[in-house]
Design a protein around this motif. Sequence first.
Motif, PDB file in Angstrom:
ATOM      1  N   PRO A  17      -1.457 -24.499 -13.183  1.00 51.75           N
ATOM      2  CA  PRO A  17      -1.143 -25.281 -11.980  1.00 51.75           C
ATOM      3  C   PRO A  17      -1.948 -24.776 -10.787  1.00 51.75           C
ATOM      4  CG  PRO A  17       0.568 -23.663 -12.349  1.00 51.75           C
ATOM      5  CD  PRO A  17      -0.382 -23.563 -13.532  1.00 51.75           C
ATOM      6  N   ILE A  18      -2.200 -25.682  -9.864  1.00 54.60           N
ATOM      7  CA  ILE A  18      -2.954 -25.346  -8.645  1.00 54.60           C
ATOM      8  C   ILE A  18      -2.251 -25.972  -7.437  1.00 54.60           C
ATOM      9  CG2 ILE A  18      -5.186 -25.013  -9.742  1.00 54.60           C
ATOM     10  CD1 ILE A  18      -4.774 -28.222  -7.936  1.00 54.60           C
ATOM     11  N   SER A  19      -2.757 -25.644  -6.272  1.00 55.23           N
ATOM     12  CA  SER A  19      -2.359 -26.311  -5.032  1.00 55.23           C
ATOM     13  C   SER A  19      -3.629 -26.772  -4.339  1.00 55.23           C
ATOM     14  CB  SER A  19      -1.576 -25.358  -4.128  1.00 55.23           C
ATOM     15  OG  SER A  19      -0.331 -25.051  -4.700  1.00 55.23           O
ATOM     16  N   SER A  20      -3.771 -28.081  -4.197  1.00 55.83           N
ATOM     17  CA  SER A  20      -4.956 -28.643  -3.545  1.00 55.83           C
ATOM     18  C   SER A  20      -4.635 -28.928  -2.077  1.00 55.83           C
ATOM     19  CB  SER A  20      -5.397 -29.910  -4.282  1.00 55.83           C
ATOM     20  OG  SER A  20      -4.396 -30.905  -4.165  1.00 55.83           O
ATOM     21  N   GLY A  21      -5.481 -29.726  -1.448  1.00 52.87           N
ATOM     22  CA  GLY A  21      -5.399 -29.956  -0.015  1.00 52.87           C
ATOM     23  C   GLY A  21      -4.150 -30.669   0.451  1.00 52.87           C
ATOM     24  N   LYS A  22      -3.506 -30.079   1.453  1.00 47.54           N
ATOM     25  CA  LYS A  22      -2.368 -30.702   2.143  1.00 47.54           C
ATOM     26  C   LYS A  22      -2.763 -31.047   3.575  1.00 47.54           C
ATOM     27  CE  LYS A  22       2.435 -29.879   3.490  1.00 47.54           C
ATOM     28  NZ  LYS A  22       3.599 -28.981   3.314  1.00 47.54           N
TER      29      LYS A  22
ATOM     30  N   GLY B 265       1.429 -26.306  -8.034  1.00 55.14           N
ATOM     31  CA  GLY B 265       1.915 -27.601  -8.486  1.00 55.14           C
ATOM     32  C   GLY B 265       2.166 -28.542  -7.316  1.00 55.14           C
ATOM     33  N   GLN B 266       2.089 -28.002  -6.091  1.00 52.44           N
ATOM     34  CA  GLN B 266       2.272 -28.785  -4.860  1.00 52.44           C
ATOM     35  C   GLN B 266       1.063 -28.578  -3.951  1.00 52.44           C
ATOM     36  OE1 GLN B 266       4.964 -30.779  -4.421  1.00 52.44           O
ATOM     37  NE2 GLN B 266       5.595 -30.088  -6.447  1.00 52.44           N
ATOM     38  N   PRO B 267       0.572 -29.618  -3.279  1.00 51.30           N
ATOM     39  CA  PRO B 267      -0.499 -29.418  -2.299  1.00 51.30           C
ATOM     40  C   PRO B 267      -0.059 -28.411  -1.229  1.00 51.30           C
ATOM     41  CG  PRO B 267      -0.277 -31.747  -2.801  1.00 51.30           C
ATOM     42  CD  PRO B 267       0.898 -31.046  -3.441  1.00 51.30           C
ATOM     43  N   MET B 268      -0.929 -27.445  -0.932  1.00 60.58           N
ATOM     44  CA  MET B 268      -0.590 -26.372   0.015  1.00 60.58           C
ATOM     45  C   MET B 268      -1.795 -25.916   0.847  1.00 60.58           C
ATOM     46  SD  MET B 268       2.624 -25.264  -0.268  1.00 60.58           S
ATOM     47  CE  MET B 268       2.500 -23.633   0.444  1.00 60.58           C
ATOM     48  N   SER B 269      -2.998 -26.398   0.535  1.00 59.15           N
ATOM     49  CA  SER B 269      -4.194 -25.783   1.114  1.00 59.15           C
ATOM     50  C   SER B 269      -4.809 -26.619   2.227  1.00 59.15           C
ATOM     51  CB  SER B 269      -5.233 -25.536   0.013  1.00 59.15           C
ATOM     52  OG  SER B 269      -5.952 -26.730  -0.266  1.00 59.15           O
TER      53      SER B 269
ATOM     54  N   GLY C  39      -7.762 -27.740   1.827  1.00 54.45           N
ATOM     55  CA  GLY C  39      -8.788 -28.476   1.097  1.00 54.45           C
ATOM     56  C   GLY C  39      -9.298 -27.733  -0.116  1.00 54.45           C
ATOM     57  N   CYS C  40      -9.166 -26.415  -0.115  1.00 56.22           N
ATOM     58  CA  CYS C  40      -9.572 -25.638  -1.285  1.00 56.22           C
ATOM     59  C   CYS C  40      -8.579 -25.855  -2.425  1.00 56.22           C
ATOM     60  CB  CYS C  40      -9.652 -24.150  -0.948  1.00 56.22           C
ATOM     61  SG  CYS C  40     -11.121 -23.685  -0.001  1.00 56.22           S
ATOM     62  N   VAL C  41      -8.924 -25.319  -3.585  1.00 55.52           N
ATOM     63  CA  VAL C  41      -8.064 -25.376  -4.757  1.00 55.52           C
ATOM     64  C   VAL C  41      -7.495 -23.973  -4.959  1.00 55.52           C
ATOM     65  CG1 VAL C  41      -7.956 -25.853  -7.225  1.00 55.52           C
ATOM     66  CG2 VAL C  41      -9.452 -27.241  -5.754  1.00 55.52           C
ATOM     67  N   ASN C  42      -6.212 -23.786  -4.583  1.00 53.36           N
ATOM     68  CA  ASN C  42      -5.530 -22.497  -4.738  1.00 53.36           C
ATOM     69  C   ASN C  42      -5.053 -22.349  -6.169  1.00 53.36           C
ATOM     70  OD1 ASN C  42      -3.620 -22.264  -1.598  1.00 53.36           O
ATOM     71  ND2 ASN C  42      -5.801 -22.461  -1.908  1.00 53.36           N
ATOM     72  N   ALA C  43      -5.204 -21.140  -6.723  1.00 50.28           N
ATOM     73  CA  ALA C  43      -4.773 -20.863  -8.089  1.00 50.28           C
ATOM     74  C   ALA C  43      -3.967 -19.572  -8.136  1.00 50.28           C
ATOM     75  CB  ALA C  43      -5.992 -20.749  -9.008  1.00 50.28           C
ATOM     76  N   PRO C  44      -3.033 -19.463  -9.100  1.00 50.25           N
ATOM     77  CA  PRO C  44      -2.360 -18.182  -9.296  1.00 50.25           C
ATOM     78  C   PRO C  44      -3.392 -17.080  -9.564  1.00 50.25           C
ATOM     79  CG  PRO C  44      -1.266 -19.914 -10.554  1.00 50.25           C
ATOM     80  CD  PRO C  44      -2.559 -20.492 -10.027  1.00 50.25           C
ATOM     81  N   LEU C  45      -3.092 -15.871  -9.120  1.00 51.47           N
ATOM     82  CA  LEU C  45      -4.068 -14.773  -9.163  1.00 51.47           C
ATOM     83  C   LEU C  45      -4.624 -14.510 -10.555  1.00 51.47           C
ATOM     84  CD1 LEU C  45      -2.376 -12.325  -6.648  1.00 51.47           C
ATOM     85  CD2 LEU C  45      -4.331 -13.845  -6.241  1.00 51.47           C
TER      86      LEU C  45
END
Length: 136
Positions: A26-31, A89-93, A95-101
Amino acid sequence: EKWIEVSLDDQKVRAWEGNKMIIEFPISSGKWAPTPKGDFRIWYKTRNQKMEGGSKDLGTYYNLPNVPHSMFFYQAYALHGAYWHNNFGQPMSHGCVNAPLANAAEIFEWAGPVLPPGVNALRASADNPGTRVFVH
C-alpha cells in the motif's frame, strides 16, 4: 523488463518483471497536490535526503529530514519511504508516492539505477538506466 505500477485508485504499488508481480504494497499518493499520471522512468535516486515545501500560510508546509529511499520519476515527484505517518492506503502526500519504510527499502534496491555501496545519490544513465514507472 522490470517496471513499477502505481495505482492511484487502489493506493498500491506493484513491482513487475515482465508480467510476473514481484512486490505489492500500500502507498499514500497526493492529497494536497495530485500525483502526476503517466509513463516515466526513475531519473534520480537518493538513499536519504531532506524534503521541504508546501506553504506555511496554507498549512501545508513540511520539513522532513532524512527521507529514505527516494526514487524520482517525474520532476520533483518521487516514490519514497515515509516515517511521519502510517496511514498507507489513503492519499496523504503533497504529490509524491509515500511507502512503508521496509517496502520502500526493498523496491529501492530492486529498481534501477543501481547505487553502488557507499553512494548516497545517483542520476540514471544509458549504462545504468532507471526503471519504468507507470502511474495511473
